[in-house]
Design a protein around this motif. Structure first.
Motif, short mmCIF file in Angstrom:
data_model
loop_
_atom_site.label_atom_id
_atom_site.label_comp_id
_atom_site.label_asym_id
_atom_site.label_seq_id
_atom_site.Cartn_x
_atom_site.Cartn_y
_atom_site.Cartn_z
N VAL A 311 2.35 5.58 -3.57
CA VAL A 311 1.89 4.28 -3.08
C VAL A 311 0.81 4.45 -2.02
O VAL A 311 -0.24 3.77 -2.06
N ALA A 312 1.03 5.36 -1.07
CA ALA A 312 0.07 5.57 0.01
C ALA A 312 -1.28 6.06 -0.52
O ALA A 312 -2.33 5.57 -0.12
N VAL A 313 -1.23 7.03 -1.43
CA VAL A 313 -2.47 7.58 -1.99
C VAL A 313 -3.19 6.53 -2.83
O VAL A 313 -4.42 6.40 -2.76
N VAL A 314 -2.45 5.77 -3.63
CA VAL A 314 -3.07 4.73 -4.46
C VAL A 314 -3.74 3.67 -3.58
O VAL A 314 -4.87 3.23 -3.86
N LEU A 315 -3.07 3.26 -2.52
CA LEU A 315 -3.65 2.27 -1.61
C LEU A 315 -4.93 2.80 -0.98
O LEU A 315 -5.92 2.06 -0.82
N PHE A 316 -4.92 4.07 -0.60
CA PHE A 316 -6.12 4.67 -0.02
C PHE A 316 -7.25 4.67 -1.03
O PHE A 316 -8.39 4.29 -0.72
N TYR A 317 -6.96 5.09 -2.28
CA TYR A 317 -7.99 5.13 -3.31
C TYR A 317 -8.55 3.74 -3.61
O TYR A 317 -9.76 3.56 -3.77
N VAL A 318 -7.67 2.74 -3.70
CA VAL A 318 -8.11 1.37 -3.98
C VAL A 318 -9.01 0.85 -2.87
O VAL A 318 -10.07 0.26 -3.11
#
Length: 358
Positions: A311-318
């Protein structure tokens, strides 16, 4: 020192194992996406394995952030679930002091990730792409025909019949020179132009210079003033457009300089160029995030750690995708488009760390 060794002995092996498995999964995904084409083209197994080997550095680059975040989150959550963190706090060691070696490791890995991409990932990915296209019957060449390149804010225009990438040669080249008001100054025609790596300019063979004198073109001796301005790098004349994300820092800088000189839009490639420096620090940010989100639960440690990491990595990428789009459209500067996600998530991680259980 004992605590530093203790936390690192737990995090590093877990990080290495996580990195291996995530990288392997990414490599297998790439293989399965093309396996039917490999079989159709009767590609040798040895060459397919070679493609997979060349893809390893890029998969490591992809996998490192989530593997690092996952390893720290899992280790700390496990320590909380076993009440080891309470014992550490009771001994007078704060959370920040305990995890400080992890932050240092994050900084080291961030610099390592930058050099990994610039020195290894870019070259091996290009080799992988070239070999894979050969195996799949997709031909690609750097040669180019009927090229027109603008330079020096459109004051210099290159027009060539053909470019040979293997020898960095332009054939049947016309170079048009214009003044600040875009009025014609001179035209140079050369049968062959060869790129000179030592001088960083084009050497002309069989060149003829036509200079504008009172509205008419007259043949004049070849001027060093004009020849010395032929500095547009050979990379610009290749068939494929330069993808800043897939070249090293030096080549990206050359391409962006060309765009600026030609007066062409450069916000998007410049933001991608800055991203080459900002993105590796996601590893350092991951360390902060991991410390901030752990200790919230003592059940299903593995599942929750993995979920939080994704979740944290996906939010950063988005969020990074959004800022890069804003940089491309000129809403924000290319520098901020690349670095704002790092700044924002560092702030969020700092807030989470401040309110972490200690």
């Amino acid at each position: 020192m004992k605590f530093a060794g203790y936390i690192l002995k737990k995090v590093v092996p877990f990080f290495v194992v996580s990195l291996f498995f995530i990288s392997l999964i990414l490599n297998l995904v790439d293989l399965f996406m093309n396996i039917s084409k490999y079989l159709e083209m009767n590609s040798p197994a040895k060459e397919v394995i070679h493609v997979m080997m060349l893809y390893i550095p890029k998969t490591i680059w992809y996998a490192a952030p989530i593997a690092f975040l996952f390893s720290i989150t899992y280790v700390l959550s496990d320590l909380y679930s076993k009440n080891e963190m309470e014992a550490i706090f009771a001994s007078g060691v704060s959370l920040f002091r305990f995890v400080f070696p992890v932050f240092i490791l994050g900084i080291i890995l961030s610099f390592g990730m930058f050099f990994l991409e610039d020195r290894l990932v870019v070259s091996t990915l290009e080799q992988k792409s070239t070999l894979q296209k050969q195996l799949l019957g997709e031909k690609e060449s750097g040669n180019n025909d009927n090229i027109v390149v603008l330079s020096d804010s459109s004051k210099i225009i290159y027009k060539a019949k053909r470019y040979r990438d293997s020898v960095h040669r332009l054939e049947n080249l016309f170079v048009i020179f214009r003044d600040d008001n875009k009025k014609l100054e001179a035209i140079i025609h050369s049968e062959v132009a060869l790129w000179n790596d030592e001088k960083n300019l084009w050497d002309l063979e069989g060149a003829v210079q036509y200079e504008n004198q009172n509205g008419s073109l007259k043949i004049t001796p070849l001027s060093d003033n004009y020849k010395s301005r032929l500095t547009e790098g050979y990379q610009i004349f290749r068939r494929t457009n330069v993808d800043v994300a897939n070249v090293n820092v030096n080549d990206a800088k050359i391409y962006i300089t060309h765009l600026k000189k030609a007066g062409l839009p450069f916000n998007e490639p410049l933001s991608v160029y800055y991203k080459k420096f900002s993105f590796p620090f996601i590893l350092f940010i991951a360390a902060f995030l991991a410390v901030g989100v752990t200790g919230k639960t003592r059940k299903n440690v593995l599942l929750i750690s993995l979920s939080l990491s994704i979740v944290a990595v996906v939010l950063f990428y988005v969020f990074q995708m959004m800022t890069m789009v804003l940089a491309k459209t000129g809403v924000m500067t290319p520098f901020m488009g690349a670095w704002l996600p790092d700044i924002v998530f560092t702030f969020i991680a700092g807030v989470l760390l401040k309110f972490s259980k200690t």
